[in-house]
Design an enzyme around this catalytic site. Structure first.
Site, PDB file in Angstrom:
ATOM      1  CE  LYS A 191      28.113  27.075  -6.193  1.00  0.00           C
ATOM      2  NZ  LYS A 191      29.226  26.472  -5.500  1.00  0.00           N
ATOM      3  CG  HIS A 203      30.789  18.736   0.036  1.00  0.00           C
ATOM      4  ND1 HIS A 203      32.145  18.795  -0.163  1.00  0.00           N
ATOM      5  CD2 HIS A 203      30.234  19.298  -1.062  1.00  0.00           C
ATOM      6  CE1 HIS A 203      32.388  19.366  -1.334  1.00  0.00           C
ATOM      7  NE2 HIS A 203      31.256  19.669  -1.896  1.00  0.00           N
TER       8      HIS A 203
END
Length: 448
Positions: A165, A284
């Site tokens: 992030k 994912h």
């Protein structure tokens, strides 16, 4: 008997309560909510018809084929306890209706058309039984759990990951730096976010290069094998494979794909490439909630998980369980077992409608990710066991001292939990105590 045109009730042909299911049939459990006035048998039969050989009227060409051989059959209907006018309809499909090795075709047939059906208020596919005869036509995961452990030389504990992030906006150089710090601190993997593909602020090739540099540097310094899930998802299959080829040329161990947005056809192609070239494949599930979140309409995630095991992937995100309701925990563990185990018994309390035999199709590691931090570690270790990947994004990068200490804190917590478990301690009861004891020896953990 002449040919008789006209609309007729589906249940005359497609509702067969005395049908004995075959070992080669694909079985489906649908949660059916019929429109007012539509009997459940008609609704269940309509689903069976529309997802196999039927159309709304009798057609002349029905006489040119053997319906008995090719039709889907609704063979059992049961009311859902505690829900008004909701039923589970069980449908059996003959194996010949499906193309071998194509998850895409399987879904097009089973869920392609029926969900917009007028006679139904809502429809949800709860579970699928994949017969061994069909499972055997799929390659499945590129490598599977055991081969992955051998490649990474990591045994007897869950693997640790972290999503880098902020997910969008970093340059490739800074992104690689964050990867290095996390791996150096003690994580096994770092991860591209699912929406990191190739954007103006960071093109895919630059990211791949800097991440590879980070991996090699961290490996040299720690003596452990490291990986970063390089997201190969792209706008075309050709571009996706091109990125996977570049990853292989860099010698990195693992790439990543968004299998629902990328599509099953692309995913299966990538899985085949990964097996042929020794790459692990991390999956994912971006977009899954669009499909699986509604309780009475859509497709349950356990079906999407089974489909992924057939299409191919070595890791898949599967929810965290922690802090959710008790019932959710059992349901989640149900599809976690469907991903990992060879043989799974029917167990309605865990949402498993059919006994599933995967006939040695490799297993997939479930990935727990999203909103978890070190204090969840004992619970996660207990719930998921060794064969899992635990991913702490903010739980690593949010450490007050920075990324590497955040990684250290997670690794120390994990090792402490595994050791405590192996000594026979009860993680559920003594979890917090175990973490507190460990933090005496690790300032990084104490600060987390």
């Amino acid at each position: 008997v002449g040919f008789k045109a006209g609309v007729k009730d589906y249940k005359l042909t497609y509702y067969t309560p005395d049908y004995e299911t075959k070992d080669t049939d694909i079985l489906a459990a649908f949660r059916v909510s019929p429109q007012p006035g539509v009997p459940p048998e008609e609704a269940g039969a309509a689903v069976a018809a529309e997802s196999s050989t039927g159309t709304w009227t009798t057609v002349w060409t029905d006489g040119l084929t053997s319906l008995d051989r090719y039709k889907g059959r609704c063979y059992h209907i049961e009311p859902v306890a505690g829900e008004e006018n909701q039923y589970i309809a069980y449908v059996a499909y003959p194996l010949d209706l499906f193309e071998e090795g194509s998850v895409t075709n399987m879904f097009t047939s089973i869920v392609g058309n029926v969900f917009g059906f007028k006679a139904l208020r809502a429809l949800r596919l709860e579970d699928l039984r994949i017969p061994p005869a069909y499972a055997k036509t799929f390659q499945g995961p590129p490598h599977g759990i055991q081969v992955e452990r051998d490649k990474l030389n990591k045994y007897g504990r869950p693997l640790l990951g972290c999503t880098i992030k902020p997910k969008l906006g970093l340059s490739a150089k800074n992104y690689g730096r964050a990867v290095y710090e996390c791996l150096r601190g003690g994580l096994d993997f770092t991860k591209d976010d699912e929406n990191v593909n190739s954007q103006p602020f960071m093109r895919w090739r630059d990211r791949f290069l800097f991440c590879a540099e980070a991996i090699y540097k961290a490996q040299a310094e720690t003596g452990e094998i490291k990986g970063h899930y390089l997201n190969a998802t792209a706008g075309t299959c050709e571009e996706m494979i091109k990125r996977a080829v570049f990853a292989r040329e860099l010698g990195v161990p693992i790439v990543m794909h968004d299998y629902l947005t990328g599509g099953f056809t692309a995913n299966t192609s990538l899985a085949h490439y990964c097996r042929d070239n020794g790459l692990l494949l991390h999956i994912h599930r971006a977009m899954h909630a669009v499909i699986d979140r509604q309780k009475n309409h859509g497709i349950h995630f356990r079906v999407l998980a089974k489909a992924l095991r057939m299409s191919g992937g070595d890791h898949i995100h599967s929810g965290t369980v922690v802090g959710k309701l008790e019932g959710e925990r059992e349901i989640t563990l149900g599809f976690v077992d469907l991903l990992r185990d060879d043989f799974i018994e029917k167990d309605r309390s865990r949402g498993i409608y059919f006994t599933q035999d995967w006939v040695s199709l490799p297993g997939v590691l479930p990935v727990a990710s999203g909103g978890i931090h070190v204090w969840h570690m004992p619970a996660l270790t207990e719930i998921f066991g060794d064969d899992s990947v635990l991913q702490f994004g903010g739980g690593t990068l949010g450490h007050p001292w920075g990324n590497a200490p955040g990684a250290v804190a997670n690794r120390v917590a994990l090792e402490a939990c595994v050791q405590a478990r192996n000594e026979g301690r009860d993680l559920a009861r003594e979890g917090n105590e175990i973490i507190r004891e460990a933090s005496k020896w690790s300032p990084e953990l104490a600060a987390a």
